[in-house]
Motif scaffolding. Structure first.
Motif, PDB file in Angstrom:
ATOM      1  N   TYR A   1     -38.522 -41.910 -42.201  1.00  0.00           N
ATOM      2  CA  TYR A   1     -38.917 -42.271 -43.555  1.00  0.00           C
ATOM      3  C   TYR A   1     -39.099 -41.016 -44.393  1.00  0.00           C
ATOM      4  O   TYR A   1     -39.806 -40.090 -43.991  1.00  0.00           O
ATOM      5  CB  TYR A   1     -40.221 -43.078 -43.558  1.00  0.00           C
TER       6      TYR A   1
ATOM      7  N   ASP B   1     -34.549 -50.448 -46.150  1.00  0.00           N
ATOM      8  CA  ASP B   1     -35.040 -51.719 -46.668  1.00  0.00           C
ATOM      9  C   ASP B   1     -36.306 -51.496 -47.494  1.00  0.00           C
ATOM     10  O   ASP B   1     -36.591 -50.378 -47.930  1.00  0.00           O
ATOM     11  CB  ASP B   1     -35.280 -52.699 -45.513  1.00  0.00           C
ATOM     12  N   THR B   2     -37.082 -52.564 -47.684  1.00  0.00           N
ATOM     13  CA  THR B   2     -38.271 -52.492 -48.532  1.00  0.00           C
ATOM     14  C   THR B   2     -39.415 -51.690 -47.914  1.00  0.00           C
ATOM     15  O   THR B   2     -40.400 -51.408 -48.595  1.00  0.00           O
ATOM     16  CB  THR B   2     -38.782 -53.909 -48.853  1.00  0.00           C
ATOM     17  N   THR B   3     -39.287 -51.278 -46.661  1.00  0.00           N
ATOM     18  CA  THR B   3     -40.354 -50.504 -46.030  1.00  0.00           C
ATOM     19  C   THR B   3     -40.358 -49.051 -46.482  1.00  0.00           C
ATOM     20  O   THR B   3     -41.340 -48.346 -46.258  1.00  0.00           O
ATOM     21  CB  THR B   3     -40.245 -50.557 -44.483  1.00  0.00           C
ATOM     22  N   GLY B   4     -39.268 -48.585 -47.103  1.00  0.00           N
ATOM     23  CA  GLY B   4     -39.219 -47.215 -47.595  1.00  0.00           C
ATOM     24  C   GLY B   4     -37.836 -46.607 -47.458  1.00  0.00           C
ATOM     25  O   GLY B   4     -36.964 -47.137 -46.777  1.00  0.00           O
ATOM     26  N   TYR B   5     -37.654 -45.484 -48.131  1.00  0.00           N
ATOM     27  CA  TYR B   5     -36.390 -44.755 -48.110  1.00  0.00           C
ATOM     28  C   TYR B   5     -36.231 -44.109 -46.741  1.00  0.00           C
ATOM     29  O   TYR B   5     -37.074 -43.332 -46.306  1.00  0.00           O
ATOM     30  CB  TYR B   5     -36.395 -43.709 -49.228  1.00  0.00           C
ATOM     31  N   GLN B   6     -35.127 -44.451 -46.068  1.00  0.00           N
ATOM     32  CA  GLN B   6     -34.897 -43.985 -44.711  1.00  0.00           C
ATOM     33  C   GLN B   6     -33.642 -43.112 -44.631  1.00  0.00           C
ATOM     34  O   GLN B   6     -32.654 -43.383 -45.297  1.00  0.00           O
ATOM     35  CB  GLN B   6     -34.732 -45.171 -43.761  1.00  0.00           C
TER      36      GLN B   6
END
Length: 167
Positions: free
Chosen positions: A71, A130-135
């Motif tokens: 992340y 996804d919506t959990t963060g920029y990966q």
């Protein structure tokens, strides 16, 4: 026999790709990782002779590891370098750095633990997420060029062994 907890095998990646010697900026891998393994990927040749015996030869290793997820953290020097790779489509020696494997289960001496530094190349496999963060998941490709020494986890500095440390 005492089992070693995973947290005692530390991996510090140098975020100063392509910089002059002495400007290392190590960041410990693992913040969002549930697993990191250096896969050995051995070159194994197996043959059977006329006596019915099996001969096995291991001739080399093609070691690599996968950092996924990673992340993005805007305060991380490693993130800055990974984003630079993406933005500039960097190749070849611009992807070269080193990783230090630190044996935190061993005895600390003067603030440092036994460690092995190995040259490596970074391959970004994708970016977004996804919506959990920029990966920005990436692979670490080890070259086999190793130096034994010690690593101070407080100052994040590697010191090569004085004699017989390089291998």
């Amino acid at each position: 026999m005492a089992k070693i907890e995973r947290k005692y095998m530390a991996h510090f990646l140098n975020a100063s790709f392509g910089q002059a010697a002495g400007t290392a900026s190590y960041e410990r891998l693992g913040q969002d990782l549930e697993e990191y393994s250096a896969e050995m990927n051995a070159q194994v040749d197996t043959t059977n002779n006329i006596l019915g015996q099996k001969s096995i030869k291991i001739s080399s290793y093609d070691k690599s590891g996968s950092v996924e997820p990673y992340y993005a953290d805007k305060d991380s020097p490693l993130f800055e370098k990974l984003q630079e790779i993406i933005d500039g489509d960097l190749l070849l020696d611009d992807l070269k750095t080193d990783i230090v494997e630190v044996h935190l289960w061993e005895t600390e001496q003067s603030g440092a633990f036994p460690a092995v530094k190995e040259e490596c190349y970074i391959e970004i496999t994708s970016y977004g997420g996804d919506t959990t963060g920029y990966q920005i998941p990436f692979n670490v490709h080890y070259t086999g060029v190793k130096t034994k020494g010690t690593f101070n986890v407080q100052t994040k500095t590697f010191t090569a062994a004085n004699s017989g440390g390089g291998s």
